[in-house]
Design an enzyme around this catalytic site. Sequence first.
Site, PDB file in Angstrom:
ATOM      1  N   HIS A  96     -23.552 109.933 -14.948  1.00  0.00           N
ATOM      2  CA  HIS A  96     -23.592 109.523 -13.535  1.00  0.00           C
ATOM      3  C   HIS A  96     -23.999 108.070 -13.357  1.00  0.00           C
ATOM      4  CE1 HIS A  96     -27.946 110.659 -13.949  1.00  0.00           C
ATOM      5  NE2 HIS A  96     -28.094 109.647 -13.121  1.00  0.00           N
ATOM      6  N   SER A 112     -32.781 106.913 -15.302  1.00  0.00           N
ATOM      7  CA  SER A 112     -31.691 107.742 -15.810  1.00  0.00           C
ATOM      8  C   SER A 112     -31.004 107.081 -16.992  1.00  0.00           C
ATOM      9  CB  SER A 112     -30.664 108.002 -14.702  1.00  0.00           C
ATOM     10  OG  SER A 112     -31.218 108.789 -13.683  1.00  0.00           O
ATOM     11  N   ASP A 135     -23.462 115.508 -18.507  1.00  0.00           N
ATOM     12  CA  ASP A 135     -23.980 114.265 -17.931  1.00  0.00           C
ATOM     13  C   ASP A 135     -24.331 113.245 -19.016  1.00  0.00           C
ATOM     14  OD1 ASP A 135     -24.601 112.577 -15.853  1.00  0.00           O
ATOM     15  OD2 ASP A 135     -26.679 113.251 -15.700  1.00  0.00           O
TER      16      ASP A 135
END
Length: 432
Positions: A176, A285, A206
């Site tokens: 993402h 992230s 992911d």
Amino acid sequence: MSFVPSLQSVGLFFKRIASMAIALLLTNSLWALPVEAQVIDTQAAPPVAAPTESTVVVPTLEQDPTLEQALTQDLSDQTLTPPNISPSQSSAVTTLAAESFVASAVREVGDAVVRIDTERTVTRNVPDLFYDDPFFRDSFGGRRGGFQSIPQEERLRGQGSGFIISERGDILTNAHVVDGTDQVTVKLKDGRSFEGYVEGIDEITDLAVVRINTAGEGLPVSKLGDSDSVSVGDWAIAVGNPLGLDNTVTLGIVSTLKRSSTAVGIPNKRIDFIQTDAAINPGNSGGPLLNAQGEVIGINTAIRADAMGIGFAIPINKAKSIQASLSRGERIAHPYLGVQIATLTPDMAKMNNEDPNSAIELPETDGVLIVRVLPNTPAAEAGLRRGDVITKVAGVRVKQADQLQSRVDQVKVGDFLKVTLKRCDRTLQLSV
């Protein structure tokens, strides 16, 4: 006749009171001194008779000269060795105090953690301002024509983290972070900046791999650990660039293991997360989650917006299994049955069966309820139906939906999976 005390007697009285108070303070302070400061040369000290139960003896500096010597030692000397610790042990203690395990772990991988800046172009339909005015809308065509929304392009910028996993410039991060981007810029801790190219993306897990071309320049490489050896309570160190603050380190522990993506609130992913209380914020992230030895055990991925101190990381062993395929730009194949499922309990089934408006009658047992069977899928071809309750997969009892998903993930695409289910009052075995 009145008695008026002289100033000399009053001063002598307060002087004695002050001397006794100082002596008591000095005696009590001996308990707070290091072991070395309390060692008094017994040969130099005169023998003192043992006090009786009714006698309290408070030594003064005149009576015990060694007391002053003990009190005036340089307490700032950190190289003093306690009597019961050997010189080699003292050296180890000094080294441990000089640097924490967190600093040592971060030094192992810190230079390999990168910041990833992204840009993407988004096209949006912006309505014409005149069209919102009733006068212009009615005068120039109304609904039959006239004003229409105007397409407008907008550049969106994002930021995330990643870490270098090979000397040729492969970087592991979250899907993402780089999905749908037009431009990727990778910045290293030493200030170097490179243009990045997305080699492969897997949205289900992911995970993504980004490549940078360093033209022969050397790169620091992260040391990958073994997430299967992680235990609840182990140290967890999160490194990344949250909120634009580069090279941020936070410390916590591993709170739990194999937390399903459905429980986390991400039902479209198929991951068993590592849960940690190490602070993970937007921008973290894709950054690494380290153990106490500085090895990467996970990839920081998600946080719970409705809670504090709860973060989630993808186990590094999951990334290891698909990293090579992503680096080659290959699509990752994931096995699936083709059903929508939910966890069923006897109480839930009983409540459904007692409802006169219920469309189907469910077996009152623990299992995984099939809510919907998608057309042209392995489940449809095998004969699974809505309302079936799966109780076993490959001979293993399953009671929750994430347990069924986990068993499916363990087989290869094209393999057959034996499923035991209850349909009304019957027990069936199907091969999917």
